[in-house]
Design a protein around this motif. Structure first.
Motif, PDB file in Angstrom:
ATOM      1  N   ILE A   1       0.814  -1.221   0.000  1.00  0.00           N
ATOM      2  CA  ILE A   1       0.000   0.000   0.000  1.00  0.00           C
ATOM      3  C   ILE A   1       0.849   1.274   0.000  1.00  0.00           C
ATOM      4  O   ILE A   1       0.602   2.181  -0.811  1.00  0.00           O
ATOM      5  N   PRO A   2       1.867   1.405   0.875  1.00  0.00           N
ATOM      6  CA  PRO A   2       2.663   2.640   0.843  1.00  0.00           C
ATOM      7  C   PRO A   2       3.369   2.876  -0.492  1.00  0.00           C
ATOM      8  O   PRO A   2       3.417   4.004  -0.980  1.00  0.00           O
TER       9      PRO A   2
ATOM     10  N   ALA B   1       0.814   3.923  -3.107  1.00  0.00           N
ATOM     11  CA  ALA B   1       0.329   5.271  -2.825  1.00  0.00           C
ATOM     12  C   ALA B   1       1.346   6.324  -3.237  1.00  0.00           C
ATOM     13  O   ALA B   1       1.000   7.342  -3.851  1.00  0.00           O
ATOM     14  N   VAL B   2       2.615   6.089  -2.905  1.00  0.00           N
ATOM     15  CA  VAL B   2       3.675   7.050  -3.251  1.00  0.00           C
ATOM     16  C   VAL B   2       3.784   7.194  -4.764  1.00  0.00           C
ATOM     17  O   VAL B   2       3.885   8.313  -5.282  1.00  0.00           O
TER      18      VAL B   2
ATOM     19  N   SER C   1      -3.043  13.201  -1.189  1.00  0.00           N
ATOM     20  CA  SER C   1      -3.172  12.808   0.212  1.00  0.00           C
ATOM     21  C   SER C   1      -4.592  13.053   0.713  1.00  0.00           C
ATOM     22  O   SER C   1      -5.107  12.298   1.543  1.00  0.00           O
TER      23      SER C   1
ATOM     24  N   TYR D   1      -1.966   2.049   5.589  1.00  0.00           N
ATOM     25  CA  TYR D   1      -2.719   3.123   4.919  1.00  0.00           C
ATOM     26  C   TYR D   1      -2.393   4.480   5.532  1.00  0.00           C
ATOM     27  O   TYR D   1      -2.198   5.473   4.809  1.00  0.00           O
TER      28      TYR D   1
ATOM     29  N   SER E   1       0.820   5.562   4.380  1.00  0.00           N
ATOM     30  CA  SER E   1       0.710   6.044   3.006  1.00  0.00           C
ATOM     31  C   SER E   1       0.278   7.511   2.966  1.00  0.00           C
ATOM     32  O   SER E   1       0.782   8.291   2.147  1.00  0.00           O
TER      33      SER E   1
END
Length: 254
Positions: A182-183, A186-187, A197, A238, A241
């Protein structure tokens, strides 16, 4: 006139190097080629690992379950399906980098040069985090969960089905491996402008609800412990993230 030419030149520079209009049929054909390559690699890996699946399952079983828990099968095909599923999961873990590579190659023509460099930098972290999630669940989470569930049998001797027990373990393995993605995802998504964000913060409760529902339906732990563990991990990943997304946006605005 010179100013116009310079403006046109600067516009041309920021275009993705290989960006061009592609018909839907061409997109689908390219995707089909990538999927076929992934399928061939997966099938080959499954065929190789299936020969050793029986022994590997027994080693896996002895690792994640309390000592003395026997394997039981309740249908003629159950052991075969357990070995096939085990071979699929093991192959998926091994060839995961290749799958990510093929997906990247499919998306590459539509990315700017700086976006390509950024994605290529983070893709190795994706696999490292995937392995960290799988290892954490294999060495710590699954043994603890299964030991706890066996204790809830109230002294009765459990006859654990090979298929149901292994399927539950495999789902937790994949849940942890994917949650650690997930991180990274997301990045990358924030960096190339797909999300922000704020979008992540606005969708967090919906994501948590979906994860809890999925965890309830894919795990066989009636105590609810595994669902809560998976949900807790997703929440941590999350929220991390969101923090990383804010840092990315702050760095981009400097």
């Amino acid at each position: 006139m010179v100013g116009i030419l310079l403006s046109v030149k600067s516009i041309a520079i920021v275009e993705p190097p290989k960006d061009r209009e592609m018909p839907l049929e061409e997109h689908l054909a390219e995707l089909r080629r990538r999927v076929i390559r992934i399928s061939v690699v997966m099938i080959s890996g499954i065929a190789i690992t299936f020969r050793f699946a029986g022994k590997l399952i027994k080693d896996f079983w002895n690792k994640v379950l309390p000592e003395g828990m026997n394997i039981y099968v309740y249908s003629p095909t159950e052991w075969f399906m357990a070995q096939l599923t085990f071979s699929f999961i093991l192959t998926l873990i091994v060839v995961y980098p290749y799958i990510v590579y093929e997906l990247y190659q499919f998306a590459k023509p539509g990315l700017y040069e700086h976006e390509r460099k950024f994605v290529k930098t983070f893709l190795p972290f994706s696999y490292v985090l995937f392995i960290v999630g799988v290892a954490l669940s294999y060495f710590v989470i699954i043994p603890k969960l299964f030991s706890t569930v066996v204790l809830f049998s109230m002294g009765a001797e459990p006859y654990l089905s090979a298929k149901r027990t292994l399927y539950s373990a495999f789902k937790i393995l994949l849940a942890f491996g994917l949650a650690f993605q997930i991180p990274v995802l997301a990045v990358i998504a924030v960096r190339i402008g797909l999300i922000t964000s704020k979008w992540l913060k606005d969708k967090r409760l919906l994501i948590y609800l979906i994860v809890f529902i999925l965890a309830t339906n894919v795990t066989l732990d009636i105590s609810g412990i595994s669902q809560l563990v998976i949900l807790a991990l997703v929440v941590v990943m999350y929220e991390l993230s969101i923090v990383l997304a804010k840092i990315m946006e702050r760095g981009r605005n400097i």
